[in-house]
Design a protein around this motif. Sequence first.
Motif, PDB file in Angstrom:
ATOM      1  N   MET A   1       2.840  -7.731  -3.453  1.00  0.00           N
ATOM      2  CA  MET A   1       3.336  -7.814  -2.427  1.00  0.00           C
ATOM      3  C   MET A   1       1.998  -7.024  -0.709  1.00  0.00           C
ATOM      4  SD  MET A   1       7.332  -7.995  -2.574  1.00  0.00           S
ATOM      5  CE  MET A   1       7.122  -8.967  -1.676  1.00  0.00           C
ATOM      6  N   SER A   2       1.807  -7.631  -0.379  1.00  0.00           N
ATOM      7  CA  SER A   2       2.028  -7.096   0.468  1.00  0.00           C
ATOM      8  C   SER A   2       2.900  -7.284   2.319  1.00  0.00           C
ATOM      9  CB  SER A   2       0.454  -8.124   1.725  1.00  0.00           C
ATOM     10  OG  SER A   2       0.769  -9.158   1.892  1.00  0.00           O
ATOM     11  N   GLY A   3       2.025  -6.420   3.206  1.00  0.00           N
ATOM     12  CA  GLY A   3       3.196  -6.132   4.521  1.00  0.00           C
ATOM     13  C   GLY A   3       3.893  -5.249   4.087  1.00  0.00           C
ATOM     14  N   SER A   4       4.531  -4.471   5.532  1.00  0.00           N
ATOM     15  CA  SER A   4       5.144  -3.304   5.625  1.00  0.00           C
ATOM     16  C   SER A   4       6.441  -3.305   4.983  1.00  0.00           C
ATOM     17  CB  SER A   4       5.491  -3.237   7.754  1.00  0.00           C
ATOM     18  OG  SER A   4       6.358  -4.060   7.247  1.00  0.00           O
ATOM     19  N   ARG A   5       6.319  -2.477   4.331  1.00  0.00           N
ATOM     20  CA  ARG A   5       8.059  -2.066   3.617  1.00  0.00           C
ATOM     21  C   ARG A   5       9.439  -1.288   4.248  1.00  0.00           C
ATOM     22  NH1 ARG A   5       5.789   1.663  -1.653  1.00  0.00           N
ATOM     23  NH2 ARG A   5       4.366   0.216  -2.173  1.00  0.00           N
ATOM     24  N   GLY A   6      10.611  -1.628   4.015  1.00  0.00           N
ATOM     25  CA  GLY A   6      12.289  -1.846   4.053  1.00  0.00           C
ATOM     26  C   GLY A   6      12.222  -2.582   5.314  1.00  0.00           C
ATOM     27  N   PRO A   7      13.083  -2.641   5.794  1.00  0.00           N
ATOM     28  CA  PRO A   7      13.651  -3.856   6.658  1.00  0.00           C
ATOM     29  C   PRO A   7      12.592  -4.367   7.900  1.00  0.00           C
ATOM     30  CG  PRO A   7      15.312  -1.237   7.182  1.00  0.00           C
ATOM     31  CD  PRO A   7      13.962  -1.710   5.786  1.00  0.00           C
ATOM     32  N   LEU A   8      12.735  -5.288   8.448  1.00  0.00           N
ATOM     33  CA  LEU A   8      12.053  -5.518   9.736  1.00  0.00           C
ATOM     34  C   LEU A   8      12.232  -4.315  10.980  1.00  0.00           C
ATOM     35  CD1 LEU A   8      11.130  -9.280   8.777  1.00  0.00           C
ATOM     36  CD2 LEU A   8       9.515  -7.382   8.787  1.00  0.00           C
ATOM     37  N   PRO A   9      12.109  -4.465  11.799  1.00  0.00           N
ATOM     38  CA  PRO A   9      12.735  -3.984  13.280  1.00  0.00           C
ATOM     39  C   PRO A   9      13.567  -4.647  14.203  1.00  0.00           C
ATOM     40  CG  PRO A   9      10.403  -4.103  13.444  1.00  0.00           C
ATOM     41  CD  PRO A   9      10.525  -4.434  11.854  1.00  0.00           C
TER      42      PRO A   9
END
Length: 188
Positions: A1-9
């Motif tokens: 998986m790519s992208g940032s972890r956790g919920p989106l702001p």
Amino acid sequence: MSGSRGPLPKPAALKLLEGNAGKRSLNLADGVNPRVETPSAPKHLGIEARKEWKRITPLLEELGLISGLDRAALALYCQAVGRLSELETAFGGMVSRLTDDASAPMSYPDAVYAASHAVTPSGYAQQSVIVQLIKSHREQVNRYLMHFGLSPAARGRVQPSNYVQPTLPGIDAAPSPSGMARFAMVRP
């Protein structure tokens, strides 16, 4: 998986509506805020994809979630919805033919199984190509729904454009936003 972890702001406009619990200063003009407008539909869209384009674009415009920049992404979404609709119709036709066969009619569950599986030369049941394509298109549609905030979970993660642009001499003022975008406007 790519992208940032956790919920989106959370978007600043949503934080403002919730009362700004963190009491941090909010900049509602952050990010790219293109003019809210419906782009023209691409000519390559199929019949079902055009139906979806005509259905969804007025809703996105009313919510302030569409601009001319979104033409390609929206075309991908509509094409995936159109193809999914065509595949589901074809699968339904296969099941119908099996249940309505005069020589050997099948029960509905048996017809669904027969339409969704094929037997390999070695005797094993294998999922049919049409079922694999339906699954793939469902995943694509779900991914695009998230990008445009069209699923219940994604609605809190999208921010309508407030079309706040800097004013420069000789440039006309921005048109006033419509729909939900008007709530994200910054007032001095």
